[in-house]
Design an enzyme around this catalytic site. Sequence first.
Site, PDB file in Angstrom:
ATOM      1  CE  LYS A  15      -3.946  -2.205   2.171  1.00  0.00           C
ATOM      2  NZ  LYS A  15      -4.505  -2.738   3.408  1.00  0.00           N
ATOM      3  CD  GLN A  43      -3.562  -4.469   6.593  1.00  0.00           C
ATOM      4  OE1 GLN A  43      -3.405  -3.532   5.802  1.00  0.00           O
ATOM      5  NE2 GLN A  43      -4.201  -5.573   6.255  1.00  0.00           N
ATOM      6  CG  ASP A  99     -10.199   0.063   4.782  1.00  0.00           C
ATOM      7  OD1 ASP A  99      -9.930  -0.265   3.614  1.00  0.00           O
ATOM      8  OD2 ASP A  99      -9.590  -0.370   5.782  1.00  0.00           O
TER       9      ASP A  99
END
Length: 308
Positions: free
Chosen positions: A59, A103, A126
């Site tokens: 990422k 995460q 997200d």
Amino acid sequence: MATETGTATIIDGKAFASTLVTRVGAAVERLVQSHNVKPGLAVVIVGEDPASQLYVRNKGETTLKAGMRSDTHRLPEDTTQEQLLALIDQLNADDGIHGILVQLPLPQHIDANAVLDAISPDKDVDGFHVVNAGRLAVGQDGLVPCTPLGCLMLLKDQLGDLSGLNAVIVGRSNIVGKPMAQLLLGESCTVTIAHSRTKDLPALCRTADILVAAVGRPEMIKGDWVKPGATVIDVGINRVPSKDPVKAAEGKTRVVGDVAFDEAAAVAGKITPVPGGVGPMTIACLLVNTYTAACRTIGVQPDDLLAR
Ligand code: NDP
């Protein structure tokens, strides 16, 4: 972006994602020049899980490739929930950070929902925050979970106007199945969501012009579940033993989707492979969301990243 095979067209998500990252990069450059705003993404990882470390590294690298600011916060396994929430508060208040991603999975002593809910909805790249789920449900601008957003981009690229098509989504999770259904409803598809209690799933799947599999069961969806000419989007990522018995005995694995690919590709019109289909779109859409979040903070309309 796709290649023809004997029957189905294989949708090349890897190539599409790579082009998308380039487009985001160009849009970022324009934003920096016009408004002196560089989108910034903060990724927070707690603990040493090797798979999570790899995802976070990927990422970070892709974020930098698109010309954005990339901050990674690596916290030890014994970080307390209070310490993590304090970092989220700090990132929420940081004007140089437009997207925050924590995460998952988090260590067991931390309540993941409490942490995700602490992220400002406007920085929730997200798209998991309940406010963003609500915005999607009522058709307001919000941030949409990356994987279904990536699936929608592939579908629109392949099929153009989706209105009136029958879509069946197998799986009703908050991060894939439900937002996928909302997005397709927003495109005026007739949407059915299937799950573990659905009766006669094969027959239901055969009604689908668009079949999205988000189950987490290796190769569950068979060729004779697919309507001839349908578009099949396989979200599943499942590790199974290597086909080579010697390698399998050594514990080597391979990745397969939720769809029995060869069988389904013989019937479908278009199909995503695993790997190389939906997976690469997820990170690309994280960048799309970060760019979108940055544009919104200054009241600028984000560029249409699907426009050629
Ligand atoms: P979840 O486990 O949260 O949800 C799975 C869904 O599948 C549930 O709704 C469940 O139904 C349904 N299901 C399970 N068994 C059956 C069955 N036999 N028949 C019909 N439905 C069934 O998974 P996720 O949504 O998080 O992920 C799904 C898959 O997508 C996984 O393989 C995951 O690894 C992958 N994934 C891939 C991503 C990517 O970047 N490509 C990102 C996220 C996920 P019920 O609700 O009734 O239990």
